[in-house]
Design a protein around this motif. Sequence first.
Motif, PDB file in Angstrom:
ATOM      1  N   VAL A 268     -19.518 -51.632 -47.662  1.00 18.05           N
ATOM      2  CA  VAL A 268     -19.978 -52.729 -48.486  1.00 18.05           C
ATOM      3  C   VAL A 268     -19.028 -53.317 -49.439  1.00 18.05           C
ATOM      4  CG1 VAL A 268     -21.819 -53.801 -49.770  1.00 18.05           C
ATOM      5  CG2 VAL A 268     -22.333 -51.853 -48.306  1.00 18.05           C
TER       6      VAL A 268
ATOM      7  N   SER B 120     -29.557 -47.152 -44.583  1.00 16.73           N
ATOM      8  CA  SER B 120     -28.878 -46.159 -43.942  1.00 16.73           C
ATOM      9  C   SER B 120     -27.252 -46.605 -44.036  1.00 16.73           C
ATOM     10  CB  SER B 120     -29.357 -45.690 -42.601  1.00 16.73           C
ATOM     11  OG  SER B 120     -28.727 -44.793 -42.008  1.00 16.73           O
TER      12      SER B 120
ATOM     13  N   LYS C 288     -26.215 -39.026 -44.656  1.00 13.49           N
ATOM     14  CA  LYS C 288     -26.761 -40.150 -44.351  1.00 13.49           C
ATOM     15  C   LYS C 288     -27.329 -40.048 -42.783  1.00 13.49           C
ATOM     16  CE  LYS C 288     -26.926 -43.416 -46.206  1.00 13.49           C
ATOM     17  NZ  LYS C 288     -27.905 -43.870 -47.326  1.00 13.49           N
TER      18      LYS C 288
ATOM     19  N   TYR D 232     -25.411 -50.450 -57.077  1.00 13.15           N
ATOM     20  CA  TYR D 232     -24.711 -51.540 -56.588  1.00 13.15           C
ATOM     21  C   TYR D 232     -25.345 -52.487 -55.449  1.00 13.15           C
ATOM     22  CZ  TYR D 232     -20.751 -53.780 -53.792  1.00 13.15           C
ATOM     23  OH  TYR D 232     -19.691 -54.807 -52.981  1.00 13.15           O
ATOM     24  N   VAL D 233     -25.376 -51.843 -54.353  1.00 10.70           N
ATOM     25  CA  VAL D 233     -26.261 -52.564 -53.185  1.00 10.70           C
ATOM     26  C   VAL D 233     -27.768 -52.753 -53.838  1.00 10.70           C
ATOM     27  CG1 VAL D 233     -27.364 -52.050 -51.036  1.00 10.70           C
ATOM     28  CG2 VAL D 233     -25.086 -51.369 -51.388  1.00 10.70           C
TER      29      VAL D 233
ATOM     30  N   ASP E 130     -37.031 -39.298 -59.739  1.00 11.35           N
ATOM     31  CA  ASP E 130     -35.787 -38.793 -59.349  1.00 11.35           C
ATOM     32  C   ASP E 130     -36.079 -38.348 -57.888  1.00 11.35           C
ATOM     33  OD1 ASP E 130     -33.681 -36.832 -58.741  1.00 11.35           O
ATOM     34  OD2 ASP E 130     -33.202 -36.895 -60.905  1.00 11.35           O
ATOM     35  N   LEU E 131     -35.178 -38.579 -56.876  1.00 10.07           N
ATOM     36  CA  LEU E 131     -35.386 -38.294 -55.604  1.00 10.07           C
ATOM     37  C   LEU E 131     -35.536 -36.699 -55.469  1.00 10.07           C
ATOM     38  CD1 LEU E 131     -32.259 -40.407 -53.893  1.00 10.07           C
ATOM     39  CD2 LEU E 131     -34.886 -40.692 -53.759  1.00 10.07           C
TER      40      LEU E 131
ATOM     41  N   ARG F 295     -33.312 -43.062 -62.571  1.00 10.26           N
ATOM     42  CA  ARG F 295     -33.554 -41.647 -62.890  1.00 10.26           C
ATOM     43  C   ARG F 295     -33.950 -41.534 -64.304  1.00 10.26           C
ATOM     44  NH1 ARG F 295     -28.920 -38.098 -60.037  1.00 10.26           N
ATOM     45  NH2 ARG F 295     -27.805 -40.028 -59.828  1.00 10.26           N
TER      46      ARG F 295
ATOM     47  N   PHE G  69     -23.616 -41.736 -52.923  1.00 10.78           N
ATOM     48  CA  PHE G  69     -22.917 -41.975 -52.166  1.00 10.78           C
ATOM     49  C   PHE G  69     -21.340 -41.575 -53.039  1.00 10.78           C
ATOM     50  CE2 PHE G  69     -20.354 -46.058 -50.305  1.00 10.78           C
ATOM     51  CZ  PHE G  69     -19.665 -45.288 -49.462  1.00 10.78           C
TER      52      PHE G  69
ATOM     53  N   TYR H 274     -20.885 -36.553 -46.392  1.00 12.37           N
ATOM     54  CA  TYR H 274     -21.767 -37.577 -46.738  1.00 12.37           C
ATOM     55  C   TYR H 274     -22.285 -38.366 -45.659  1.00 12.37           C
ATOM     56  CZ  TYR H 274     -22.679 -42.750 -47.602  1.00 12.37           C
ATOM     57  OH  TYR H 274     -23.274 -43.868 -47.810  1.00 12.37           O
TER      58      TYR H 274
ATOM     59  N   SER I  13     -30.290 -49.066 -60.222  1.00 13.72           N
ATOM     60  CA  SER I  13     -28.882 -49.135 -61.221  1.00 13.72           C
ATOM     61  C   SER I  13     -27.999 -49.353 -60.087  1.00 13.72           C
ATOM     62  CB  SER I  13     -28.963 -47.956 -61.833  1.00 13.72           C
ATOM     63  OG  SER I  13     -29.143 -46.758 -60.888  1.00 13.72           O
TER      64      SER I  13
ATOM     65  N   THR J 230     -33.207 -47.375 -50.949  1.00 18.77           N
ATOM     66  CA  THR J 230     -31.877 -47.483 -50.941  1.00 18.77           C
ATOM     67  C   THR J 230     -31.213 -46.330 -51.759  1.00 18.77           C
ATOM     68  OG1 THR J 230     -32.119 -49.841 -51.050  1.00 18.77           O
ATOM     69  CG2 THR J 230     -29.932 -49.070 -52.008  1.00 18.77           C
TER      70      THR J 230
ATOM     71  N   GLY K  38     -33.739 -46.732 -56.712  1.00 17.23           N
ATOM     72  CA  GLY K  38     -32.232 -46.679 -57.206  1.00 17.23           C
ATOM     73  C   GLY K  38     -31.680 -48.021 -57.675  1.00 17.23           C
TER      74      GLY K  38
ATOM     75  N   ARG L 181     -27.574 -49.485 -69.899  1.00 14.29           N
ATOM     76  CA  ARG L 181     -27.392 -49.331 -68.675  1.00 14.29           C
ATOM     77  C   ARG L 181     -28.629 -50.138 -68.012  1.00 14.29           C
ATOM     78  NH1 ARG L 181     -27.148 -44.737 -64.595  1.00 14.29           N
ATOM     79  NH2 ARG L 181     -25.644 -45.891 -63.170  1.00 14.29           N
TER      80      ARG L 181
ATOM     81  N   SER M 131     -29.323 -43.264 -52.853  1.00 18.04           N
ATOM     82  CA  SER M 131     -28.901 -41.821 -52.173  1.00 18.04           C
ATOM     83  C   SER M 131     -27.670 -41.743 -52.619  1.00 18.04           C
ATOM     84  CB  SER M 131     -28.778 -42.148 -50.676  1.00 18.04           C
ATOM     85  OG  SER M 131     -28.687 -41.017 -50.146  1.00 18.04           O
TER      86      SER M 131
ATOM     87  N   SER N  29     -17.837 -48.311 -53.576  1.00 12.47           N
ATOM     88  CA  SER N  29     -17.281 -49.584 -53.029  1.00 12.47           C
ATOM     89  C   SER N  29     -16.284 -50.339 -54.283  1.00 12.47           C
ATOM     90  CB  SER N  29     -18.257 -50.645 -52.580  1.00 12.47           C
ATOM     91  OG  SER N  29     -18.908 -50.036 -51.612  1.00 12.47           O
TER      92      SER N  29
HETATM   93  N1  NAP Z   1     -21.371 -49.215 -50.690  1.00  9.87           N
HETATM   94  C1  NAP Z   1     -21.318 -49.009 -49.344  1.00  9.87           C
HETATM   95  O1  NAP Z   1     -20.240 -49.231 -48.850  1.00  9.87           O
HETATM   96  C2  NAP Z   1     -22.309 -48.330 -48.451  1.00  9.87           C
HETATM   97  C3  NAP Z   1     -22.297 -48.400 -47.221  1.00  9.87           C
HETATM   98  C4  NAP Z   1     -23.192 -48.146 -46.308  1.00  9.87           C
HETATM   99  C5  NAP Z   1     -24.441 -47.525 -46.882  1.00  9.87           C
HETATM  100  N2  NAP Z   1     -24.579 -47.631 -48.368  1.00  9.87           N
HETATM  101  C6  NAP Z   1     -25.832 -47.270 -48.552  1.00  9.87           C
HETATM  102  O2  NAP Z   1     -26.231 -47.915 -49.903  1.00  9.87           O
HETATM  103  C7  NAP Z   1     -27.032 -47.149 -50.883  1.00  9.87           C
HETATM  104  C8  NAP Z   1     -26.531 -47.671 -52.172  1.00  9.87           C
HETATM  105  O3  NAP Z   1     -25.113 -47.136 -52.286  1.00  9.87           O
HETATM  106  P1  NAP Z   1     -24.217 -47.998 -53.456  1.00  9.87           P
HETATM  107  O4  NAP Z   1     -23.054 -48.419 -52.909  1.00  9.87           O
HETATM  108  O5  NAP Z   1     -25.050 -49.067 -54.061  1.00  9.87           O
HETATM  109  O6  NAP Z   1     -23.957 -46.751 -54.306  1.00  9.87           O
HETATM  110  P2  NAP Z   1     -24.294 -46.607 -55.849  1.00  9.87           P
HETATM  111  O7  NAP Z   1     -23.980 -47.781 -56.643  1.00  9.87           O
HETATM  112  O8  NAP Z   1     -23.666 -45.254 -56.050  1.00  9.87           O
HETATM  113  O9  NAP Z   1     -26.123 -46.564 -56.008  1.00  9.87           O
HETATM  114  C9  NAP Z   1     -26.610 -45.314 -55.424  1.00  9.87           C
HETATM  115  C10 NAP Z   1     -28.081 -45.213 -56.176  1.00  9.87           C
HETATM  116  O10 NAP Z   1     -28.682 -43.888 -55.671  1.00  9.87           O
HETATM  117  C11 NAP Z   1     -29.248 -43.433 -56.875  1.00  9.87           C
HETATM  118  N3  NAP Z   1     -29.387 -41.914 -56.750  1.00  9.87           N
HETATM  119  C12 NAP Z   1     -28.351 -40.987 -56.520  1.00  9.87           C
HETATM  120  N4  NAP Z   1     -29.095 -39.893 -56.619  1.00  9.87           N
HETATM  121  C13 NAP Z   1     -30.159 -40.060 -57.149  1.00  9.87           C
HETATM  122  C14 NAP Z   1     -31.343 -39.209 -57.246  1.00  9.87           C
HETATM  123  N5  NAP Z   1     -31.261 -37.640 -57.173  1.00  9.87           N
HETATM  124  N6  NAP Z   1     -32.531 -39.645 -57.708  1.00  9.87           N
HETATM  125  C15 NAP Z   1     -32.694 -40.860 -57.773  1.00  9.87           C
HETATM  126  N7  NAP Z   1     -31.764 -42.000 -57.649  1.00  9.87           N
HETATM  127  C16 NAP Z   1     -30.575 -41.197 -56.951  1.00  9.87           C
HETATM  128  C17 NAP Z   1     -28.224 -43.804 -58.210  1.00  9.87           C
HETATM  129  O11 NAP Z   1     -28.870 -43.520 -59.315  1.00  9.87           O
HETATM  130  P3  NAP Z   1     -27.961 -43.504 -60.702  1.00  9.87           P
HETATM  131  O12 NAP Z   1     -27.515 -44.588 -61.060  1.00  9.87           O
HETATM  132  O13 NAP Z   1     -29.041 -42.680 -61.633  1.00  9.87           O
HETATM  133  O14 NAP Z   1     -26.820 -42.593 -60.221  1.00  9.87           O
HETATM  134  C18 NAP Z   1     -27.794 -45.121 -57.752  1.00  9.87           C
HETATM  135  O15 NAP Z   1     -28.885 -46.168 -58.289  1.00  9.87           O
HETATM  136  C19 NAP Z   1     -26.853 -45.866 -50.359  1.00  9.87           C
HETATM  137  O16 NAP Z   1     -28.060 -45.416 -49.658  1.00  9.87           O
HETATM  138  C20 NAP Z   1     -25.742 -45.839 -49.536  1.00  9.87           C
HETATM  139  O17 NAP Z   1     -25.740 -44.674 -48.941  1.00  9.87           O
HETATM  140  C21 NAP Z   1     -23.538 -48.012 -48.973  1.00  9.87           C
END
Ligand code: NAP
Length: 361
Positions: free
Chosen positions: A193, A126, A163, A14-15, A63-64, A35, A87, A159, A12, A83, A10, A42, A85, A207
């Motif tokens: 985050v 996580s 997790k 943010y994290v 794809d997951l 994906r 969100f 959510y 693409s 990473t 994943g 992008r 998942s 975020s």
């Molecule tokens: N941000 C926070 O505050 C926070 C806090 C604690 C934990 N986390 C965890 O950190 C991780 C990343 O979160 P983020 O904030 O960076 O969110 P994000 O920017 O929305 O990133 C989520 C990523 O998961 C990918 N994804 C979603 N469904 C998918 C699928 N079916 N197959 C393949 N990839 C898929 C998305 O791909 P697409 O770009 O194609 O949609 C994207 O790359 C997650 O596990 C989240 O639970 C985040």
Amino acid sequence: MADKLVLVSGVSGYVASHIVKLLQESGYRVRGTVRSLKDAARIAPLTQLAKNPKHGLELVEADLVRDDGWDKAMEGVYAVMHTASPFPPIGADVKEEAIFRPAIEGTRRVLAAAANAGVKKVVVTSSIIAVVGKGGIVKGKKYNEEEWTDHTSEEVTVYGRSKTLAERAAWEFLDSQPEDKKFELSTVNPALVMGPPLMESHRSATSVGIMRDTLSNKPPFLPSINFPVCDVRDVALAHLKCLTNPGAVGKRHLISSGAIWFKGIHEIVGSEFNPQGCRITTRSLPNFLVRVAALFDQGVRMEVLPRLDEILELDTSRMTDVLGIKPTPMKSSLLDMAYAMMELGIVDKPAKYSGPKFSQY
Ligand SMILES: NC(=O)c1ccc[n+]([C@@H]2O[C@H](COP(=O)([O-])OP(=O)(O)OC[C@H]3O[C@@H](n4cnc5c(N)ncnc54)[C@H](OP(=O)(O)O)[C@@H]3O)[C@@H](O)[C@H]2O)c1
């Protein structure tokens, strides 16, 4: 250790983009899953994340919720950072069907492909929500990595359940493996985050949406809620440390720089940007109005009501003592995030913009 191939799922996101940047700048070869490779606009910025990387980023499709691509993605891989998942936005009315499969089944799929390919180390992203999300905070309690969210509780969001079950699936998967298929597993459990997004497409990250609302003076009144936060750069560093630090193996790691009131976020961001022309509020929303809103709004009922006037305390000694991470000050996380969003065009620059000013923390 550097030059070894690390697969990040994943990229693409943010994290994940920060994890990729840090790994590349530390000399690792990085393969990232997306994906779809079709959206060139992008994808292109992903190849520019790191400054002078020794190795370019390799991208593959996976794809997951599908088996295709994962075995190939794991070829020659030393370590996996899982990473990806879903969100969803905080308070959104999401259905289990939409996120359980990618989160839980997806984790099993990625880990099974890793075990089959003989991957040595896996770090799963996580969340603190897999630790503390019991619905309602126990006063005076300092939560640590021994705690687990009760995923059967109706007070836990969809959510939060996704997790918790995804992280449980990871540990259970490892336990179920014969010795010759086992890898070293660690989890990183970040608080909310914050910190700079690296790409314009991160505008859709949850975020980033929170900071966008703050900068656009939404909501106009602030409920009395407090939440632990962390910096995205510290989260990336925690993933790297889990790769290199033997003390991290088989452990979970809470990541947080501390807790802050919603109003505190607005005060910090407002004092920097209101003189530049923003109109960021610090007005409080009385608790009785939150209780009324909770009668009609599930998001308020699930995410705001249980936290009214409560402080969630985390024991982050594993982060500091085992991983050796000195957390980025919250003010740097918040202001660097806001400036990065303005520079990327995610939000408009205010009329008297005087940035960008990034911290040297
Ligand atoms: N941000 C926070 O505050 C926070 C806090 C604690 C934990 N986390 C965890 O950190 C991780 C990343 O979160 P983020 O904030 O960076 O969110 P994000 O920017 O929305 O990133 C989520 C990523 O998961 C990918 N994804 C979603 N469904 C998918 C699928 N079916 N197959 C393949 N990839 C898929 C998305 O791909 P697409 O770009 O194609 O949609 C994207 O790359 C997650 O596990 C989240 O639970 C985040």
